[in-house]
Design a protein around this motif. Structure first.
Motif, PDB file in Angstrom:
ATOM      1  N   VAL A  10       0.484  18.966  -3.097  1.00 14.74           N
ATOM      2  CA  VAL A  10      -0.620  18.101  -3.516  1.00 14.74           C
ATOM      3  C   VAL A  10      -1.925  18.712  -3.024  1.00 14.74           C
ATOM      4  CG1 VAL A  10      -1.667  15.816  -3.300  1.00 14.74           C
ATOM      5  CG2 VAL A  10       0.829  16.039  -3.482  1.00 14.74           C
ATOM      6  N   CYS A  11      -2.859  18.931  -3.932  1.00 18.19           N
ATOM      7  CA  CYS A  11      -4.191  19.444  -3.598  1.00 18.19           C
ATOM      8  C   CYS A  11      -5.220  18.494  -4.199  1.00 18.19           C
ATOM      9  CB  CYS A  11      -4.390  20.858  -4.148  1.00 18.19           C
ATOM     10  SG  CYS A  11      -3.288  22.091  -3.432  1.00 18.19           S
ATOM     11  N   GLN A  65       0.833  -1.198   0.000  1.00 16.19           N
ATOM     12  CA  GLN A  65       0.000   0.000   0.000  1.00 16.19           C
ATOM     13  C   GLN A  65       0.871   1.253   0.000  1.00 16.19           C
ATOM     14  OE1 GLN A  65      -3.261  -0.248  -0.446  1.00 16.19           O
ATOM     15  NE2 GLN A  65      -3.005  -2.463  -0.449  1.00 16.19           N
ATOM     16  N   VAL A  66       0.497   2.207  -0.824  1.00 16.82           N
ATOM     17  CA  VAL A  66       1.205   3.480  -0.938  1.00 16.82           C
ATOM     18  C   VAL A  66       0.236   4.586  -0.548  1.00 16.82           C
ATOM     19  CG1 VAL A  66       2.442   5.048  -2.492  1.00 16.82           C
ATOM     20  CG2 VAL A  66       2.655   2.569  -2.781  1.00 16.82           C
ATOM     21  N   ASP A  67       0.639   5.459   0.353  1.00 21.56           N
ATOM     22  CA  ASP A  67      -0.216   6.567   0.778  1.00 21.56           C
ATOM     23  C   ASP A  67      -0.686   7.375  -0.428  1.00 21.56           C
ATOM     24  OD1 ASP A  67      -1.127   8.593   2.978  1.00 21.56           O
ATOM     25  OD2 ASP A  67       0.074   9.783   1.568  1.00 21.56           O
ATOM     26  N   HIS A  68      -1.974   7.743  -0.414  1.00 21.47           N
ATOM     27  CA  HIS A  68      -2.585   8.444  -1.546  1.00 21.47           C
ATOM     28  C   HIS A  68      -1.840   9.729  -1.889  1.00 21.47           C
ATOM     29  CE1 HIS A  68      -6.093   9.325  -4.147  1.00 21.47           C
ATOM     30  NE2 HIS A  68      -5.857  10.580  -3.828  1.00 21.47           N
ATOM     31  N   HIS A  69      -1.580  10.573  -0.896  1.00 25.94           N
ATOM     32  CA  HIS A  69      -0.893  11.840  -1.169  1.00 25.94           C
ATOM     33  C   HIS A  69       0.560  11.613  -1.567  1.00 25.94           C
ATOM     34  CE1 HIS A  69      -3.462  15.430   0.013  1.00 25.94           C
ATOM     35  NE2 HIS A  69      -4.273  14.398   0.056  1.00 25.94           N
ATOM     36  N   PHE A  70       1.202  10.601  -0.975  1.00 27.75           N
ATOM     37  CA  PHE A  70       2.569  10.301  -1.401  1.00 27.75           C
ATOM     38  C   PHE A  70       2.591   9.886  -2.866  1.00 27.75           C
ATOM     39  CE2 PHE A  70       5.999   7.311  -2.251  1.00 27.75           C
ATOM     40  CZ  PHE A  70       7.113   8.052  -1.863  1.00 27.75           C
ATOM     41  N   PRO A 109       2.364  17.030 -14.086  1.00 22.74           N
ATOM     42  CA  PRO A 109       2.501  15.798 -14.879  1.00 22.74           C
ATOM     43  C   PRO A 109       1.348  15.624 -15.864  1.00 22.74           C
ATOM     44  CG  PRO A 109       1.737  15.273 -12.678  1.00 22.74           C
ATOM     45  CD  PRO A 109       2.049  16.750 -12.677  1.00 22.74           C
ATOM     46  N   PRO A 110       1.476  14.717 -16.815  1.00 21.40           N
ATOM     47  CA  PRO A 110       0.394  14.493 -17.780  1.00 21.40           C
ATOM     48  C   PRO A 110      -0.941  14.174 -17.132  1.00 21.40           C
ATOM     49  CG  PRO A 110       2.401  13.431 -18.549  1.00 21.40           C
ATOM     50  CD  PRO A 110       2.685  13.931 -17.174  1.00 21.40           C
ATOM     51  N   ASP A 111      -0.925  13.425 -16.025  1.00 25.19           N
ATOM     52  CA  ASP A 111      -2.162  13.140 -15.284  1.00 25.19           C
ATOM     53  C   ASP A 111      -1.911  13.387 -13.802  1.00 25.19           C
ATOM     54  OD1 ASP A 111      -4.524  12.346 -14.194  1.00 25.19           O
ATOM     55  OD2 ASP A 111      -4.521  10.332 -15.040  1.00 25.19           O
ATOM     56  N   PRO A 112      -2.264  14.591 -13.296  1.00 29.78           N
ATOM     57  CA  PRO A 112      -2.050  14.873 -11.880  1.00 29.78           C
ATOM     58  C   PRO A 112      -3.118  14.287 -10.975  1.00 29.78           C
ATOM     59  CG  PRO A 112      -3.031  16.776 -12.943  1.00 29.78           C
ATOM     60  CD  PRO A 112      -2.804  15.756 -14.027  1.00 29.78           C
ATOM     61  N   GLY A 113      -4.163  13.674 -11.551  1.00 33.30           N
ATOM     62  CA  GLY A 113      -5.289  13.186 -10.766  1.00 33.30           C
ATOM     63  C   GLY A 113      -5.085  11.774 -10.235  1.00 33.30           C
ATOM     64  N   ASP A 114      -6.180  11.155  -9.773  1.00 33.86           N
ATOM     65  CA  ASP A 114      -6.095   9.867  -9.102  1.00 33.86           C
ATOM     66  C   ASP A 114      -5.600   8.753 -10.017  1.00 33.86           C
ATOM     67  OD1 ASP A 114      -6.950  11.078  -6.813  1.00 33.86           O
ATOM     68  OD2 ASP A 114      -8.964  10.222  -6.828  1.00 33.86           O
ATOM     69  N   GLY A 115      -5.989   8.786 -11.293  1.00 32.28           N
ATOM     70  CA  GLY A 115      -5.494   7.766 -12.207  1.00 32.28           C
ATOM     71  C   GLY A 115      -3.987   7.813 -12.343  1.00 32.28           C
ATOM     72  N   CYS A 155       6.591  21.214  -8.148  1.00 32.39           N
ATOM     73  CA  CYS A 155       5.792  20.199  -8.813  1.00 32.39           C
ATOM     74  C   CYS A 155       4.410  20.197  -8.189  1.00 32.39           C
ATOM     75  CB  CYS A 155       6.420  18.823  -8.662  1.00 32.39           C
ATOM     76  SG  CYS A 155       8.078  18.670  -9.376  1.00 32.39           S
ATOM     77  N   LEU A 156       3.381  19.957  -9.011  1.00 26.23           N
ATOM     78  CA  LEU A 156       2.000  20.011  -8.557  1.00 26.23           C
ATOM     79  C   LEU A 156       1.314  18.678  -8.816  1.00 26.23           C
ATOM     80  CD1 LEU A 156       1.066  23.527 -10.004  1.00 26.23           C
ATOM     81  CD2 LEU A 156       1.718  22.981  -7.640  1.00 26.23           C
ATOM     82  N   GLY A 157       0.609  18.164  -7.809  1.00 19.68           N
ATOM     83  CA  GLY A 157      -0.120  16.916  -7.947  1.00 19.68           C
ATOM     84  C   GLY A 157      -1.483  17.011  -7.294  1.00 19.68           C
ATOM     85  N   GLY A 158      -2.412  16.173  -7.743  1.00 14.55           N
ATOM     86  CA  GLY A 158      -3.761  16.185  -7.212  1.00 14.55           C
ATOM     87  C   GLY A 158      -4.752  16.716  -8.221  1.00 14.55           C
ATOM     88  N   SER A 159      -6.019  16.411  -7.993  1.00 17.27           N
ATOM     89  CA  SER A 159      -7.057  16.720  -8.974  1.00 17.27           C
ATOM     90  C   SER A 159      -7.231  18.209  -9.229  1.00 17.27           C
ATOM     91  CB  SER A 159      -8.388  16.117  -8.529  1.00 17.27           C
ATOM     92  OG  SER A 159      -8.774  16.630  -7.259  1.00 17.27           O
ATOM     93  N   LEU A 160      -6.852  19.072  -8.279  1.00 22.73           N
ATOM     94  CA  LEU A 160      -6.973  20.519  -8.499  1.00 22.73           C
ATOM     95  C   LEU A 160      -6.242  20.941  -9.763  1.00 22.73           C
ATOM     96  CD1 LEU A 160      -7.864  23.360  -7.411  1.00 22.73           C
ATOM     97  CD2 LEU A 160      -5.607  23.472  -6.336  1.00 22.73           C
ATOM     98  N   PHE A 161      -5.139  20.263 -10.049  1.00 24.94           N
ATOM     99  CA  PHE A 161      -4.280  20.717 -11.136  1.00 24.94           C
ATOM    100  C   PHE A 161      -4.653  20.123 -12.489  1.00 24.94           C
ATOM    101  CE2 PHE A 161      -1.977  21.074  -7.104  1.00 24.94           C
ATOM    102  CZ  PHE A 161      -1.945  22.464  -7.044  1.00 24.94           C
ATOM    103  N   HIS A 162      -5.868  19.548 -12.569  1.00 23.31           N
ATOM    104  CA  HIS A 162      -6.496  19.360 -13.877  1.00 23.31           C
ATOM    105  C   HIS A 162      -6.944  20.704 -14.435  1.00 23.31           C
ATOM    106  CE1 HIS A 162      -6.436  15.088 -14.239  1.00 23.31           C
ATOM    107  NE2 HIS A 162      -7.200  14.846 -13.192  1.00 23.31           N
TER     108      HIS A 162
END
Length: 496
Positions: free
Chosen positions: A107-108, A83-88, A267-273, A240-247
């Motif tokens: 991460v947002c 298991q890998v932490d979601h925000h990590f 990144p190309p897909d900053p969201g959950d996928g 660097c920006l990650g998380g669904s906000l950065f769609h």
């Protein structure tokens, strides 16, 4: 070592494969099952996407050494899953695919704690203690969109589309509704009622663009305040920006133009996928400089021909130059063109591998796309792709947006009047560098030589309410079931 990463959970399932320290493939479950927003199966794995990736890479499940899943995804898988932490996972996707050897990472997301801060150095990511309580920026934007009467399932995305119509407005006063506190955001208890009242004060109507723009600008102002603190506390000049906000292309643009950081990477897909990538890369703590967005499945000419023959279709096999020439002729005629080339994109944007293309100077391009092809509201705009070296000549905005992640303002709106949904609208722009997708780059060069304007309207190759096409069979079905006029399927040209 071969590692598989699983991300996205029940709504945005995706798989990523790392082989010998290289990111070898990424694929969303929805692209293979053709069910929009498909998540992992009862097995806990996006089985169809994973098996297609492994098959295309000449691998099997038996060859996988490690299985990693972001925040509970895959906990029912038959193999032992780490298991890998979601925000990590978000932070790892953003940082380990960036060109930076050190960076701050923010991460947002809508998963608790909704906002987290990290610092990357080499291949190591360390979390920065940063207390956050209550809703984050992504959730607040969704609440604002829902208060405007937009579909709660994609309220933030529709809010951003509305805001693009009047991106510079500050006429509507919304500051008292949303504020920052020492450890989060304070949102008015009666947010929905107040937003409804402001919409009525603006004259009501189906498109409250000024209010949407003001709400988005307010939330983004507060994000920039947070990022200023991140810059001060971490002392790191790259972000660097990650998380669904950065769609949100508007949010990304504001961050890049804030000047707080010397460079900003999304990144190309900053969201959950996209978390599948971070999970897989964390297995070997590998950094992949300048990750390609084209890591999905590809199909050989023989496979493509077999599908065309099986469907008993007439087609023409041409050289690469012939394929570009056929597409260029269609663009000059004002056609809507299905463009299918090489490996599929792994993010949510079509970047020249699975695209529908159109001439931005064609008089009815917006109506054709909204009314007849995508069946969207008339006020919805579309992105354009253009040669990177030409973007600064025709647009004001960030230096680059290789994944179509930013908004730009046309310097001469008249040149793009047929694709602008409103005179003052912003456009999402995809900057195509010399080392980007070679066939798509050459097509843009040909368009520039022909028209003097090296830009194309670029939207995802999909039918109404379905995912981007993955295989030649998907593309053929969409082509014949939609208003597309011409399809360039690798080097096969198909006409109606």
């Amino acid at each position: 070592m071969i590692a598989v990463g699983i991300g996205g959970g029940r709504r945005s399932g995706a798989a990523a494969v790392v082989n010998a320290g290289q990111l070898a493939g990424v694929c969303a479950q929805e692209r293979v099952t053709r069910a929009r927003d498909a998540g992992v199966n009862a097995s806990g794995v996006p089985d169809e996407a994973l098996d297609l990736l492994l098959q295309r890479l000449g691998l099997s499940r038996a060859s996988v050494d490690r299985w990693l899943a972001a925040d509970g995804d895959g906990d029912r898988a038959p193999a032992p899953v780490e298991q890998v932490d979601h925000h990590f996972a978000h932070a790892a996707t953003a940082y380990l695919t960036s060109p930076f050897s050190s960076a701050a990472v923010v991460v947002c997301d809508r998963d608790a704690p909704e906002v987290s801060v990290w610092v990357g150095d080499g291949t190591v990511l360390q979390r920065v203690p940063w207390p956050w309580q209550g809703p984050g920026f992504a959730r607040v934007l969704s609440r604002c969109g829902a208060a405007l009467g937009l579909n709660p399932a994609d309220a933030a995305r529709r809010l951003a589309a509305l805001a693009q119509l009047q991106p510079s407005t500050r006429d509507v006063r919304v500051d008292p509704l949303i504020a920052r506190t020492a450890d989060g955001l304070a949102v008015a208890a009666d947010l929905q009622q107040q937003i409804h009242g402001l919409a009525q004060a603006q004259g009501g109507g189906p498109v409250p663009a000024a209010l949407a723009a003001a709400l988005q600008a307010r939330v983004t102002d507060l994000l920039v305040e947070l990022l200023s603190e991140v810059r001060t506390r971490t002392g790191v000049s790259q972000l660097c920006l990650g998380g669904s906000l950065f769609h949100s292309s508007a949010v990304n643009t504001r961050v890049k133009l804030s000047g707080l950081f010397s460079s900003v990477f999304v990144p190309p897909d900053p969201g959950d996928g996209g978390n599948a990538v971070g999970a897989a890369l964390s297995a070997s703590a590998t950094r992949i400089d300048c990750t390609s967005p084209f890591l999905g499945p590809a199909y050989s000419p023989q496979e493509t021909k077999e599908v065309l023959d099986n469907c008993k279709l007439q087609y023409e096999w041409v050289s690469e130059e012939g394929a570009i020439a056929a597409a260029l002729k269609g663009i000059e005629q004002g056609f809507l063109i299905g463009w299918f080339q090489g490996r599929m994109e792994w993010g949510p944007r079509a970047l020249g591998a699975r695209s529908i293309l159109a001439n931005p100077q064609a008089p009815y391009v917006l109506e054709n796309l909204n009314r007849f092809l995508k069946q969207r509201e008339s006020w919805r705009g579309y992105a354009v792709s253009g040669l990177q070296e030409a973007v600064s000549t025709y647009f004001d905005g960030p230096d680059e947006a290789p994944f179509m992640e930013c908004d730009y303002r046309p310097r001469d709106p008249a040149l793009f009047r047929h694709v602008l949904p409103a005179p003052d609208a912003a456009l999402r722009v995809h900057t195509v560098a010399p080392d980007a997708h070679p066939m798509f780059r050459r097509l843009l060069e040909a368009v520039g030589h022909s028209s003097g304007l090296p830009f194309l309207v670029n939207t995802s190759f999909n039918g109404f309410h379905e995912p981007i096409v993955c295989s030649p069979r998907d593309a053929i079905r969409v082509f014949y079931g939609s208003g597309l006029d011409l399809m360039v399927l690798n080097q096969f040209v198909v006409r109606k």
